[in-house]
Structures are given as structure tokens and as C-alpha cells.
Design an enzyme around this catalytic site. Sequence first.
Site, short mmCIF file in Angstrom:
data_model
loop_
_atom_site.label_atom_id
_atom_site.label_comp_id
_atom_site.label_asym_id
_atom_site.label_seq_id
_atom_site.Cartn_x
_atom_site.Cartn_y
_atom_site.Cartn_z
N ALA A 15 1.36 -48.51 42.48
CA ALA A 15 2.72 -48.99 42.23
C ALA A 15 3.52 -48.98 43.67
O ALA A 15 4.88 -49.07 43.25
CB ALA A 15 3.41 -48.20 41.23
N VAL A 65 -7.18 -43.51 44.65
CA VAL A 65 -8.07 -43.64 43.47
C VAL A 65 -9.61 -43.41 43.59
O VAL A 65 -10.09 -43.26 42.64
CB VAL A 65 -7.66 -44.85 42.26
CG1 VAL A 65 -5.94 -44.84 42.10
CG2 VAL A 65 -7.73 -46.05 43.30
N ASN A 91 -3.71 -50.03 38.04
CA ASN A 91 -3.45 -51.26 38.82
C ASN A 91 -3.83 -51.41 40.41
O ASN A 91 -3.75 -52.47 40.87
CB ASN A 91 -1.74 -51.45 38.75
CG ASN A 91 -1.21 -52.53 39.84
OD1 ASN A 91 -1.29 -53.71 39.21
ND2 ASN A 91 -0.68 -52.07 40.86
N SER A 144 -8.55 -59.25 36.41
CA SER A 144 -8.03 -60.75 37.11
C SER A 144 -8.82 -61.81 36.31
O SER A 144 -9.82 -61.50 35.99
CB SER A 144 -8.77 -60.53 38.45
OG SER A 144 -8.46 -61.85 39.29
N TYR A 157 -15.17 -58.79 44.53
CA TYR A 157 -13.79 -58.43 43.84
C TYR A 157 -14.22 -58.95 42.39
O TYR A 157 -14.00 -58.60 41.41
CB TYR A 157 -12.70 -59.19 44.35
CG TYR A 157 -11.33 -59.39 43.88
CD1 TYR A 157 -10.90 -58.20 43.67
CD2 TYR A 157 -11.08 -60.40 43.01
CE1 TYR A 157 -9.29 -58.15 43.12
CE2 TYR A 157 -9.61 -60.29 42.33
CZ TYR A 157 -8.98 -59.13 42.41
OH TYR A 157 -7.67 -59.10 41.81
N ALA A 160 -16.56 -56.42 40.55
CA ALA A 160 -15.66 -55.34 40.09
C ALA A 160 -14.72 -55.45 38.98
O ALA A 160 -14.62 -54.55 37.95
CB ALA A 160 -14.84 -54.81 41.19
N LYS A 161 -13.97 -56.90 38.88
CA LYS A 161 -12.99 -56.92 37.79
C LYS A 161 -13.67 -57.41 36.52
O LYS A 161 -13.14 -57.14 35.71
CB LYS A 161 -12.10 -57.95 38.38
CG LYS A 161 -11.11 -57.47 39.38
CD LYS A 161 -10.12 -56.52 38.98
CE LYS A 161 -9.16 -56.47 40.10
NZ LYS A 161 -8.43 -55.29 39.79
N ILE A 190 -0.94 -64.46 41.45
CA ILE A 190 0.76 -63.72 41.27
C ILE A 190 1.13 -63.74 42.64
O ILE A 190 0.28 -63.40 43.68
CB ILE A 190 0.52 -62.38 40.54
CG1 ILE A 190 -0.10 -62.36 39.26
CG2 ILE A 190 2.05 -61.82 40.42
CD1 ILE A 190 0.35 -63.48 38.20
P1 NAI Z 1 -0.79 -55.50 46.38
O1 NAI Z 1 -1.79 -55.49 47.58
O2 NAI Z 1 0.55 -56.06 46.46
O3 NAI Z 1 -0.60 -54.12 45.66
C1 NAI Z 1 -1.77 -53.21 45.73
C2 NAI Z 1 -1.25 -51.70 45.90
O4 NAI Z 1 -2.63 -50.75 45.79
C3 NAI Z 1 -0.75 -51.43 47.26
O5 NAI Z 1 0.50 -50.73 46.80
C4 NAI Z 1 -1.98 -50.46 47.94
O6 NAI Z 1 -1.56 -49.56 48.80
C5 NAI Z 1 -2.42 -49.81 46.52
N1 NAI Z 1 -3.92 -49.39 46.98
C6 NAI Z 1 -4.87 -50.01 47.49
N2 NAI Z 1 -5.87 -49.13 47.48
C7 NAI Z 1 -5.35 -48.14 46.95
C8 NAI Z 1 -6.21 -46.73 46.65
N3 NAI Z 1 -7.41 -46.56 47.18
N4 NAI Z 1 -5.67 -45.89 46.18
C9 NAI Z 1 -4.32 -45.98 45.69
N5 NAI Z 1 -3.62 -47.16 45.95
C10 NAI Z 1 -4.24 -48.12 46.57
O7 NAI Z 1 -1.58 -56.22 45.16
P2 NAI Z 1 -1.20 -56.75 43.82
O8 NAI Z 1 -1.15 -58.32 43.95
O9 NAI Z 1 0.26 -56.06 43.22
O10 NAI Z 1 -2.28 -56.45 43.10
C11 NAI Z 1 -2.06 -55.30 41.88
C12 NAI Z 1 -3.36 -55.54 41.02
O11 NAI Z 1 -3.45 -56.88 40.27
C13 NAI Z 1 -4.67 -55.37 41.62
O12 NAI Z 1 -5.45 -54.55 40.58
C14 NAI Z 1 -5.32 -56.63 41.77
O13 NAI Z 1 -6.52 -56.95 41.89
C15 NAI Z 1 -4.73 -57.52 40.34
N6 NAI Z 1 -4.52 -58.80 40.59
C16 NAI Z 1 -3.69 -59.48 41.56
C17 NAI Z 1 -3.35 -60.90 41.43
C18 NAI Z 1 -2.59 -61.56 42.42
O14 NAI Z 1 -2.63 -62.80 42.45
N7 NAI Z 1 -1.92 -61.06 43.31
C19 NAI Z 1 -4.32 -61.53 40.57
C20 NAI Z 1 -5.02 -60.79 39.70
C21 NAI Z 1 -5.20 -59.80 39.67
#
Ligand code: NAI
Length: 241
Positions: A15, A65, A91, A144, A157, A160-161, A190
Amino acid sequence: MTHRLNEKVAIITGAADGIGQAIAELFCQEGAFVCVADINETLGMQVVESLIAKGGKAIFHKTDVSDIDSVNNMVKATVESLGEPNILINNAGIIYQNDSPLNTTQAQWDKSFNVNLDGMWHCCKAVLPYMENAGKGSIVNIGSVVGSAGNAGQANYAAAKAGVIGFSKSMAREVASRGITINVVAPGFIDTDMTKALSDDQKEAIFKDIPANRLGEPDEIAATVAFLVSDGAAYITGETI
Ligand code: NAI
């Protein structure tokens, strides 16, 4: 503004940025007490300061996580500071973009599964005892579209998803009798750091398959997640939106 999540305790992983940050902001507006659980301490602290400045109740806990001890510590800290968790949003996610699965290293493959899939399982394992005791709880796992549609260069990816969906459907059947719902929100593309690397040509190709012809906004995902953890969605479980 109605407060659909008044005084509910919500853990949101990942978050500190992107979609998770938008979920944390909306949940605070809806009256929830929020734990921002993220590996990025700098951004996570900034998010929590901003949530508190806007009148929300929130804590940051540095969490990886993929490490079950780190997750257990985070849940313990949440219980001590905010109360027993009613809501969990899995998330946190990472992606490795490779031109072929053959070019994916073992380390990348393992990390993708450790964060995207094991991380979700660790968090569910840690919060479910509290939800079972309360006879109530809501979990949303962020999947996803590529988990069901696939995407070239993203086999690590997408695999996993896809697992996120199978896990969630199974867990939903296991815990439904205890008043707990588990659903998946599987976004398309997104506008976050995760999609910043896309070139204009890639975006144009992607837009052809998106009826709205644009990237989605994190707020638009947060709105769906908030509905799924609200009382209005108590009869929805094991679904993927
Ligand atoms: P983002 O990269 O902006 O944010 C991801 C967050 O997860 C970051 O704050 C990061 O520090 C944190 N993170 C990464 N590894 C971690 C770990 N081991 N433990 C705790 N926190 C960790 O990515 P976004 O786009 O906000 O993605 C959020 C979720 O939505 C993810 O699960 C992603 O796979 C999914 N998603 C995103 C899409 C997109 O187009 N942006 C599309 C479909 C799914």
C-alpha cells in the site's frame, strides 16, 4: 459520504504506492483503520503521514510478504495498534518482463512466486484465525487479467496470478461457513509504476483490446475492492472481477 467500513481493521499489502495506496486512501475515507504493509519504508511512511493528516487512522509496518515471519510480525503489530483484522487486501506484487520464459532466471521465477503467490498465502494464514474467531471477515486478492488471458513475456507473472485465482476459489469454499469471503480483483492495465515501462507502441496495441481505450486509474480499482469488503457484498465469494 457513507462510512461503509467504520472502525473495521484493514491490512493492505503493497500500500506504499499505486493501487494499494489508492485502496488505503479510500478505506480511510470509509472509516477503516488501516495497516500499510509494504517493503518500501520511505514511501510507506509518507502514505501513512498523508492518511493521518487527512483524519484517518493508520500505521505503517515494514513487511516483506514473501517472508512468513515478517508477515506474522506485521499482523501482531496491527492487532496491538489497531485491533484484530477484519479485512485483508493482498495487493503486493512484482513483475519480471522477459522476452521469453527461457530468458527468465531461476531467481526471478522464484521471486515472482514468492511475492505474488506465497505472500498472499502467508497473509491469509496469519489473519484467518482472527476472522474465524470473529465469525466474519473479508479478503480480496489482487490478481491480473494476464492470469487468465496470458501475456507474451510475462509467463512468470501470469502463472503466479493464475494461481491467485485457484487459491482464492478453494479458500472461499473452505471458509464460507465461518462468515469469511474471499474474492479476486483482476485489473487490466492500470496507470502505476508497474505500467510506466510500457512504450507508446505497446500502449497503443493494448488499447485496441480495452473498450474504454485507456489505462485504468488506481481509484477505479479501489472502488471495486471497497465494495467487495463492504456488508453489501457479504453473499459474494470465490468470484473474480
Ligand atoms: P506498484 O509497483 O505501483 O506497487 C506495488 C507495491 O508492492 C509497492 O509499494 C512495492 O513496494 C510493494 N511490494 C513489492 N514487493 C513487496 C514485498 N515483497 N512485500 C511487501 N510489499 C511489496 O504496483 P501496482 O501497479 O500498484 O500493483 C499492485 C497490484 O496490482 C499487484 O499485485 C499487481 O500485480 C496488480 N496489477 C497491476 C496492474 C497494473 O496495470 N498496474 C494490472 C493488473 C494487476
